[in-house]
Design a protein around this motif. Structure first.
Motif, PDB file in Angstrom:
ATOM      1  N   GLY A 200       0.802  -1.221   0.000  1.00  0.00           N
ATOM      2  CA  GLY A 200       0.000   0.000   0.000  1.00  0.00           C
ATOM      3  C   GLY A 200       0.829   1.262   0.000  1.00  0.00           C
ATOM      4  O   GLY A 200       0.518   2.218   0.728  1.00  0.00           O
ATOM      5  N   VAL A 201       1.893   1.280  -0.797  1.00  0.00           N
ATOM      6  CA  VAL A 201       2.741   2.464  -0.854  1.00  0.00           C
ATOM      7  C   VAL A 201       1.921   3.678  -1.262  1.00  0.00           C
ATOM      8  O   VAL A 201       0.987   3.583  -2.067  1.00  0.00           O
ATOM      9  CB  VAL A 201       3.902   2.249  -1.851  1.00  0.00           C
ATOM     10  N   ARG A 202       2.220   4.811  -0.677  1.00  0.00           N
ATOM     11  CA  ARG A 202       1.433   6.014  -0.951  1.00  0.00           C
ATOM     12  C   ARG A 202       2.345   7.190  -1.280  1.00  0.00           C
ATOM     13  O   ARG A 202       3.512   7.220  -0.891  1.00  0.00           O
ATOM     14  CB  ARG A 202       0.579   6.371   0.262  1.00  0.00           C
ATOM     15  N   LEU A 203       1.777   8.130  -2.007  1.00  0.00           N
ATOM     16  CA  LEU A 203       2.471   9.379  -2.280  1.00  0.00           C
ATOM     17  C   LEU A 203       2.400  10.275  -1.042  1.00  0.00           C
ATOM     18  O   LEU A 203       1.530  10.070  -0.167  1.00  0.00           O
ATOM     19  CB  LEU A 203       1.836  10.085  -3.475  1.00  0.00           C
ATOM     20  N   PRO A 204       3.285  11.250  -0.936  1.00  0.00           N
ATOM     21  CA  PRO A 204       3.233  12.172   0.215  1.00  0.00           C
ATOM     22  C   PRO A 204       1.866  12.841   0.339  1.00  0.00           C
ATOM     23  O   PRO A 204       1.275  13.258  -0.661  1.00  0.00           O
ATOM     24  CB  PRO A 204       4.325  13.193  -0.119  1.00  0.00           C
ATOM     25  N   GLN A 205       1.365  12.934   1.560  1.00  0.00           N
ATOM     26  CA  GLN A 205       0.063  13.553   1.819  1.00  0.00           C
ATOM     27  C   GLN A 205       0.209  14.963   2.374  1.00  0.00           C
ATOM     28  O   GLN A 205      -0.701  15.791   2.209  1.00  0.00           O
ATOM     29  CB  GLN A 205      -0.726  12.692   2.825  1.00  0.00           C
ATOM     30  N   LEU A 206       1.308  15.235   3.024  1.00  0.00           N
ATOM     31  CA  LEU A 206       1.532  16.528   3.661  1.00  0.00           C
ATOM     32  C   LEU A 206       2.617  17.290   2.926  1.00  0.00           C
ATOM     33  O   LEU A 206       3.504  16.695   2.303  1.00  0.00           O
ATOM     34  CB  LEU A 206       1.936  16.334   5.131  1.00  0.00           C
ATOM     35  N   PRO A 207       2.593  18.622   2.979  1.00  0.00           N
ATOM     36  CA  PRO A 207       3.639  19.414   2.323  1.00  0.00           C
ATOM     37  C   PRO A 207       5.044  19.043   2.782  1.00  0.00           C
ATOM     38  O   PRO A 207       5.973  18.972   1.968  1.00  0.00           O
ATOM     39  CB  PRO A 207       3.286  20.850   2.717  1.00  0.00           C
ATOM     40  N   ALA A 208       5.208  18.772   4.083  1.00  0.00           N
ATOM     41  CA  ALA A 208       6.540  18.419   4.595  1.00  0.00           C
ATOM     42  C   ALA A 208       7.026  17.113   3.970  1.00  0.00           C
ATOM     43  O   ALA A 208       8.215  16.973   3.651  1.00  0.00           O
ATOM     44  CB  ALA A 208       6.502  18.298   6.116  1.00  0.00           C
ATOM     45  N   GLU A 209       6.118  16.151   3.796  1.00  0.00           N
ATOM     46  CA  GLU A 209       6.487  14.879   3.165  1.00  0.00           C
ATOM     47  C   GLU A 209       6.879  15.090   1.708  1.00  0.00           C
ATOM     48  O   GLU A 209       7.853  14.512   1.217  1.00  0.00           O
ATOM     49  CB  GLU A 209       5.316  13.903   3.250  1.00  0.00           C
ATOM     50  N   ALA A 210       6.114  15.923   1.003  1.00  0.00           N
ATOM     51  CA  ALA A 210       6.403  16.184  -0.405  1.00  0.00           C
ATOM     52  C   ALA A 210       7.760  16.863  -0.573  1.00  0.00           C
ATOM     53  O   ALA A 210       8.539  16.509  -1.466  1.00  0.00           O
ATOM     54  CB  ALA A 210       5.299  17.057  -1.015  1.00  0.00           C
ATOM     55  N   TRP A 211       8.058  17.825   0.288  1.00  0.00           N
ATOM     56  CA  TRP A 211       9.351  18.507   0.202  1.00  0.00           C
ATOM     57  C   TRP A 211      10.495  17.561   0.534  1.00  0.00           C
ATOM     58  O   TRP A 211      11.567  17.632  -0.068  1.00  0.00           O
ATOM     59  CB  TRP A 211       9.377  19.719   1.129  1.00  0.00           C
ATOM     60  N   SER A 212      10.285  16.670   1.510  1.00  0.00           N
ATOM     61  CA  SER A 212      11.326  15.699   1.862  1.00  0.00           C
ATOM     62  C   SER A 212      11.632  14.785   0.689  1.00  0.00           C
ATOM     63  O   SER A 212      12.800  14.553   0.348  1.00  0.00           O
ATOM     64  CB  SER A 212      10.881  14.859   3.072  1.00  0.00           C
ATOM     65  N   LEU A 213      10.574  14.264   0.053  1.00  0.00           N
ATOM     66  CA  LEU A 213      10.775  13.375  -1.086  1.00  0.00           C
ATOM     67  C   LEU A 213      11.409  14.130  -2.250  1.00  0.00           C
ATOM     68  O   LEU A 213      12.282  13.595  -2.942  1.00  0.00           O
ATOM     69  CB  LEU A 213       9.438  12.766  -1.518  1.00  0.00           C
ATOM     70  N   ALA A 214      10.993  15.368  -2.470  1.00  0.00           N
ATOM     71  CA  ALA A 214      11.575  16.170  -3.548  1.00  0.00           C
ATOM     72  C   ALA A 214      13.069  16.366  -3.323  1.00  0.00           C
ATOM     73  O   ALA A 214      13.867  16.254  -4.261  1.00  0.00           O
ATOM     74  CB  ALA A 214      10.867  17.521  -3.633  1.00  0.00           C
ATOM     75  N   TYR A 215      13.458  16.638  -2.078  1.00  0.00           N
ATOM     76  CA  TYR A 215      14.890  16.792  -1.789  1.00  0.00           C
ATOM     77  C   TYR A 215      15.640  15.495  -2.075  1.00  0.00           C
ATOM     78  O   TYR A 215      16.692  15.506  -2.723  1.00  0.00           O
ATOM     79  CB  TYR A 215      15.103  17.180  -0.325  1.00  0.00           C
ATOM     80  N   ILE A 216      15.076  14.364  -1.610  1.00  0.00           N
ATOM     81  CA  ILE A 216      15.752  13.078  -1.780  1.00  0.00           C
ATOM     82  C   ILE A 216      15.923  12.732  -3.257  1.00  0.00           C
ATOM     83  O   ILE A 216      16.964  12.196  -3.666  1.00  0.00           O
ATOM     84  CB  ILE A 216      14.960  11.974  -1.036  1.00  0.00           C
ATOM     85  N   VAL A 217      14.930  13.043  -4.078  1.00  0.00           N
ATOM     86  CA  VAL A 217      15.016  12.736  -5.513  1.00  0.00           C
ATOM     87  C   VAL A 217      15.985  13.671  -6.214  1.00  0.00           C
ATOM     88  O   VAL A 217      16.832  13.229  -7.001  1.00  0.00           O
ATOM     89  CB  VAL A 217      13.619  12.821  -6.161  1.00  0.00           C
ATOM     90  N   VAL A 218      15.883  14.973  -5.942  1.00  0.00           N
ATOM     91  CA  VAL A 218      16.656  15.966  -6.701  1.00  0.00           C
ATOM     92  C   VAL A 218      18.111  16.024  -6.270  1.00  0.00           C
ATOM     93  O   VAL A 218      19.020  16.059  -7.124  1.00  0.00           O
ATOM     94  CB  VAL A 218      16.007  17.360  -6.564  1.00  0.00           C
ATOM     95  N   PHE A 219      18.371  16.005  -4.975  1.00  0.00           N
ATOM     96  CA  PHE A 219      19.739  16.245  -4.516  1.00  0.00           C
ATOM     97  C   PHE A 219      20.560  14.970  -4.318  1.00  0.00           C
ATOM     98  O   PHE A 219      21.541  14.755  -5.031  1.00  0.00           O
ATOM     99  CB  PHE A 219      19.716  17.124  -3.261  1.00  0.00           C
ATOM    100  N   PRO A 220      20.229  14.061  -3.379  1.00  0.00           N
ATOM    101  CA  PRO A 220      21.051  12.848  -3.241  1.00  0.00           C
ATOM    102  C   PRO A 220      20.990  11.919  -4.446  1.00  0.00           C
ATOM    103  O   PRO A 220      21.983  11.254  -4.769  1.00  0.00           O
ATOM    104  CB  PRO A 220      20.470  12.166  -1.995  1.00  0.00           C
TER     105      PRO A 220
END
Length: 311
Positions: A200-220
């Motif tokens: 049941g993997v889910r996409l980020p629901q909160l802005p903080a989750e979305a920003w965290s995932l965006a950082y992980i994808v774009v930078f590391p």
């Protein structure tokens, strides 16, 4: 002057991965982070590899069995263990344990025929392991007798063991680094998909989750890989590998900046780990003959794994 800047920025991005992921796992599962990290990074990495390296994709795909194994180890296994560990231990402790990985790789590689090290190498391995033990036991080494270790720190030990296996296999892979990484990331996204759906993997629901995932994808995942591999065009792998020690330094700096003090045991353990890595990488130790390969950035035994970075 560009190469050192690229290497510093890459290690800074990986340090941020420890800190951001630790916050993210409070509301997202390790599978959420791992699956979306590689799924969202796959296409940009493939495009990046095509533009920068212009690889022979057919030749790369003919190596799919080893690339699949590397994907399971380095992309899926290591990342799941890392994010799982960050739910139970601090980013600082996780980075300190990770810093011992170069010495562990040398130790693991010695089971291979012809691989060897010298007294300096053994001294470095010993110091690095002592530093990790100090961090794991919080300075109370007798805790090893009762095996009362934090589950997160045990998972980090598993993570660096998996990365060690990945490194020993990957350093003999005769494919361009970014292209090989891009294929591994793509395979990780595909092979993780059934498990992600079942869990049941889910996409980020909160802005903080979305920003965290965006950082992980774009930078590391994207920026650090690109900067690291660009630097390797003019920097020897062993020299570049020394920059990995900055991950601990940056993580410590971010930790203190966020108001979390470092303990004396963490500082002492970190210094021992870094000293051990430097000793293990000293020139003059015994080395095995370099494997035949078309990739000039592939390191020999004792060089830090500079071709495909961790984090």
């Amino acid at each position: 002057m560009k190469a050192p800047l690229y290497l510093v920025l890459a290690t800074l991005f990986w340090s941020g991965n420890f800190m951001v992921a630790q916050a993210a796992v409070a509301s997202m599962t390790p599978m959420d982070l791992t699956f979306w990290r590689w799924t969202l990074a796959a296409v940009p990495l493939l495009v990046l590899a095509h533009l920068v390296e212009k690889p022979d994709w057919r030749a790369a795909l003919r190596r799919w069995p080893v690339l699949l194994l590397l994907s399971v180890l380095g992309m899926s296994g290591y990342t799941l263990l890392l994010y799982g560990a960050l739910g139970h231990t601090s980013a600082m402790n996780a980075s300190l344990i990770t810093a011992a990985n170069p010495a562990l790789i040398v130790l693991m590689a010695m089971v291979l025929p012809g691989e060897r090290t010298t007294r300096w190498g053994w001294a470095g391995i010993g110091l690095g392991l002592l530093g990790v033990l100090l961090v794991l036991t919080r300075g109370e080494l007798h805790r090893l007798l009762s095996l009362s270790l934090n589950i997160g720190e045990v998972m980090m030990l598993g993570a660096i063991f998996v990365w060690g296996c990945y490194t020993i296999i990957a350093r003999r892979l005769d494919l361009p680094a970014i292209a090989a990484t891009a294929v591994q990331v793509s395979l990780a996204a595909v092979t993780l998909a059934p498990f992600a759906l079942a869990m049941g993997v889910r996409l980020p629901q909160l802005p903080a989750e979305a920003w965290s995932l965006a950082y992980i994808v774009v930078f590391p995942s994207l920026g650090a890989y690109l900067l690291w591999n660009l630097a390797l065009k003019t920097t020897p792998p062993g020299t570049a590998g020394n920059y990995l020690n900055l991950i601990v330094v940056f993580t410590a700096g971010i930790t203190v900046a966020l108001g979390t003090p470092l303990s004396l045991v963490q500082v002492a353990g970190g210094l021992l780990v870094i000293a051990g890595v430097l000793l293990t990488g000293m020139k003059g130790r015994a080395q095995a003959p370099a494997p035949e390969t078309d990739v000039p950035a592939t390191p020999r035994l004792g060089d830090r794994d500079a071709r495909v970075p961790r984090g």
